[in-house]
Write a protein that holds these residues in place. Structure first.
Motif, PDB file in Angstrom:
ATOM      1  N   LYS A   1       1.281  -7.877 -35.855  1.00  0.00           N
ATOM      2  CA  LYS A   1       1.820  -6.991 -34.834  1.00  0.00           C
ATOM      3  C   LYS A   1       0.767  -6.685 -33.787  1.00  0.00           C
ATOM      4  CE  LYS A   1       5.173  -4.866 -37.972  1.00  0.00           C
ATOM      5  NZ  LYS A   1       5.662  -3.602 -38.579  1.00  0.00           N
ATOM      6  N   ALA A   2       1.231  -6.373 -32.585  1.00  0.00           N
ATOM      7  CA  ALA A   2       0.335  -6.098 -31.464  1.00  0.00           C
ATOM      8  C   ALA A   2       0.447  -4.643 -31.042  1.00  0.00           C
ATOM      9  CB  ALA A   2       0.679  -7.004 -30.281  1.00  0.00           C
ATOM     10  N   VAL A   3      -0.707  -4.011 -30.808  1.00  0.00           N
ATOM     11  CA  VAL A   3      -0.732  -2.614 -30.376  1.00  0.00           C
ATOM     12  C   VAL A   3      -1.614  -2.460 -29.150  1.00  0.00           C
ATOM     13  CG1 VAL A   3      -0.264  -1.679 -32.675  1.00  0.00           C
ATOM     14  CG2 VAL A   3      -2.632  -2.088 -31.974  1.00  0.00           C
ATOM     15  N   ILE A   4      -1.319  -1.427 -28.373  1.00  0.00           N
ATOM     16  CA  ILE A   4      -2.116  -1.087 -27.192  1.00  0.00           C
ATOM     17  C   ILE A   4      -3.149  -0.042 -27.589  1.00  0.00           C
ATOM     18  CG2 ILE A   4      -2.078  -0.056 -24.884  1.00  0.00           C
ATOM     19  CD1 ILE A   4       0.805  -1.103 -24.607  1.00  0.00           C
TER      20      ILE A   4
ATOM     21  N   LEU B   1       3.739  -2.902 -29.457  1.00  0.00           N
ATOM     22  CA  LEU B   1       4.640  -3.782 -28.716  1.00  0.00           C
ATOM     23  C   LEU B   1       5.582  -4.403 -29.733  1.00  0.00           C
ATOM     24  CD1 LEU B   1       1.955  -5.440 -26.410  1.00  0.00           C
ATOM     25  CD2 LEU B   1       3.563  -3.630 -25.783  1.00  0.00           C
ATOM     26  N   ALA B   2       6.803  -3.887 -29.779  1.00  0.00           N
ATOM     27  CA  ALA B   2       7.697  -4.217 -30.881  1.00  0.00           C
ATOM     28  C   ALA B   2       8.608  -5.404 -30.605  1.00  0.00           C
ATOM     29  CB  ALA B   2       8.543  -2.990 -31.240  1.00  0.00           C
TER      30      ALA B   2
ATOM     31  N   ALA C   1      12.753  -6.517 -32.168  1.00  0.00           N
ATOM     32  CA  ALA C   1      12.047  -5.332 -32.669  1.00  0.00           C
ATOM     33  C   ALA C   1      12.711  -4.758 -33.921  1.00  0.00           C
ATOM     34  CB  ALA C   1      12.006  -4.255 -31.582  1.00  0.00           C
ATOM     35  N   ARG C   2      13.860  -5.335 -34.300  1.00  0.00           N
ATOM     36  CA  ARG C   2      14.640  -4.878 -35.458  1.00  0.00           C
ATOM     37  C   ARG C   2      15.045  -3.406 -35.293  1.00  0.00           C
ATOM     38  NH1 ARG C   2      11.584  -7.892 -40.585  1.00  0.00           N
ATOM     39  NH2 ARG C   2      11.760 -10.006 -39.722  1.00  0.00           N
ATOM     40  N   LEU C   3      15.541  -3.131 -34.109  1.00  0.00           N
ATOM     41  CA  LEU C   3      15.966  -1.778 -33.783  1.00  0.00           C
ATOM     42  C   LEU C   3      17.394  -1.805 -33.244  1.00  0.00           C
ATOM     43  CD1 LEU C   3      12.740  -0.498 -31.992  1.00  0.00           C
ATOM     44  CD2 LEU C   3      13.602   0.293 -34.203  1.00  0.00           C
ATOM     45  N   ASP C   4      18.081  -0.700 -33.444  1.00  0.00           N
ATOM     46  CA  ASP C   4      19.439  -0.536 -32.968  1.00  0.00           C
ATOM     47  C   ASP C   4      19.416   0.210 -31.635  1.00  0.00           C
ATOM     48  OD1 ASP C   4      22.420  -0.606 -33.962  1.00  0.00           O
ATOM     49  OD2 ASP C   4      22.123   1.389 -33.081  1.00  0.00           O
TER      50      ASP C   4
ATOM     51  N   THR D   1       7.099   1.051 -29.430  1.00  0.00           N
ATOM     52  CA  THR D   1       7.315   2.103 -30.402  1.00  0.00           C
ATOM     53  C   THR D   1       6.041   2.922 -30.561  1.00  0.00           C
ATOM     54  OG1 THR D   1       6.770   0.638 -32.243  1.00  0.00           O
ATOM     55  CG2 THR D   1       9.102   0.840 -31.655  1.00  0.00           C
ATOM     56  N   ARG D   2       6.204   4.103 -31.074  1.00  0.00           N
ATOM     57  CA  ARG D   2       5.075   5.014 -31.232  1.00  0.00           C
ATOM     58  C   ARG D   2       4.055   4.412 -32.185  1.00  0.00           C
ATOM     59  NH1 ARG D   2       5.820  11.529 -32.300  1.00  0.00           N
ATOM     60  NH2 ARG D   2       3.823  12.156 -31.417  1.00  0.00           N
TER      61      ARG D   2
END
Length: 419
Positions: free
Chosen positions: A4-7, A263-264, A296-299, A415-416
């Motif tokens: 996974k990638a994060v800022i 970054l989802a 992102a596996r989100l609804d 996402t947070r």
């Protein structure tokens, strides 16, 4: 296991103030940075307003040689990189340089320097056959857009994947999306990602004047950028840059990094329809949103804020509104939406990266920036566009979208980071 990638770091050069905190202060206060153009004589143009950056390269730490070599867009980029790296706390020299990448976006490259040099070589357009002897030594570099990414790579000694992404007004979003993919593919551990553009020049103004895409509200530039407002009359040009340090999530957490956002998911498509036109049903943007959320596996019900493209043109604002309804369903009527272009204008390829930076800061601070100048919402734009004043709002998931000439449509889900 998916990487996974994060800022972990953010650097900004934007209208209204240089630096991440100045950028956020302007957005959260709902102030506008649009004004009469001062960078060149715009008296002969239909639209004579823009969102300019008050930028002094010497005060920003650049040497005289760097200033001579680099176009204004490149200067923005290296200054933003320096801030992002410092903010992240990462030490590039302590990393394997072959695991550091650069993904930089730009719509129009070194436009400012190219136009200036053409005016010199052609004697202000009087000579059809230009005199090459008057060209600066760095003219070839100005002609090659990848020079911008190279300058960033040199700044951090990156020897991994380095590329310039140029997909019009979605360049900034697409460059960050590419960084996310480089992390996922194990092609890099750290990527400097973002976009830069300094398009404020006579040639750019003339191009947008010709198609009447920009606002002609020259008497009131502060209120000229009016996304979703019934009285809007086009977008306001801008300039700027945002660069983010994007890291592999587990490594970032292991070193105790501050994580602004994950970054989802992202998705990019072309509508293959028209160079500047958009279908009114928003189908193409809706598709990008749906795929980004799926990745992102989100609804759709989990989206807490939408950072709109919100350019302030009649067709874009209606197209977007339709796209949100099509992709988010009933959630579209209950989620806050806003456009920061109302405050910092439209910096073409750079704006997507500035919007990603704004989304990351919004998640970090749990505040939705407003849509400035929205006094008379158009009836067709009937969503919650957060008019005038920022709003404290609990957020775990943010959606950012972009639309560009050529038919480009991009959506990104953040996402947070501390979830």
């Amino acid at each position: 296991m998916t990487r996974k990638a994060v800022i972990t770091g953010i650097g900004v050069v934007a209208p209204g103030g240089v630096g991440r905190e100045a950028f956020w202060d302007l957005l959260s206060a709902g102030r506008t940075a649009t004004r009469a153009i001062s960078l060149f004589d715009a008296s002969g143009f239909r639209s004579r307003i823009a969102a300019e950056v008050d930028f002094d390269p010497r005060a920003a730490g650049l040497s005289y040689q760097e200033i001579r070599r680099m176009d204004r867009a490149a200067q923005f980029a290296v200054v933003a990189v320096d801030e992002a790296v410092a903010d992240s706390g990462i030490e590039p020299g302590a990393l394997d340089p072959e695991r550091i990448g650069v993904s930089l976006g730009s719509a129009v490259g070194c436009t400012t320097s190219l136009e200036q040099e053409y005016r010199v070589l052609s004697d202000d357009g009087r000579r059809w056959l230009v005199d090459h002897a008057y060209g600066v030594p760095h003219l070839y570099g100005h002609m090659v857009p990848s020079t911008l990414a190279v300058e960033v790579a040199w700044r951090v000694a990156a020897q991994g994947p380095v590329a310039l992404v140029s997909t019009g007004c979605t360049s900034g979003l697409d460059a960050v999306g590419r960084a996310m993919q480089l992390i996922a593919d194990n092609s890099a551990d750290v990527v400097l990602a973002g976009a830069t553009d300094a398009p404020l020049s006579p040639i750019t103004s003339a191009c947008f004047d010709a198609i009447k895409a920009t606002s002609a509200n020259n008497d009131d530039p502060e209120h000229a950028s009016r996304p979703f407002d019934a009285e809007r009359d086009g977008f306001v040009l801008g300039e700027g840059c945002a660069v983010m340090v994007v890291e592999e999530a587990e490594a970032a957490r292991a070193r105790g990094a501050r994580i602004y956002a994950e970054l989802a998911g992202s998705a990019s498509f072309s509508n293959a329809f028209h160079m500047t036109g958009l279908r009114p049903d928003g189908r193409e943007m809706a598709r990008a949103i749906t795929v980004a959320l799926d990745r992102a596996r989100l609804d759709p019900s989990e989206v807490d804020y939408v950072n709109a493209h919100g350019s302030g043109t009649q067709q874009n604002d209606r197209h977007e509104t339709a796209a949100f309804k099509r992709s988010l369903g009933e959630r579209a009527y209950r989620v806050p939406v806003s456009s920061i272009k109302s405050m910092i204008g439209h910096s073409l390829g750079a704006i997507g990266s500035l919007e990603v930076a704004a989304c990351a800061l919004a998640l970090d601070r749990q505040v939705v920036p407003p849509t400035a100048n929205l006094h008379h919402p158009e009836p067709a734009c009937d969503l919650d566009y957060v008019p005038l004043v920022a709003r404290e709002h609990p957020m775990d998931t943010v959606l950012s979208v972009g639309s560009g000439f050529g038919g480009f449509q991009t959506a990104m889900v953040l996402t947070r980071g501390n979830r």
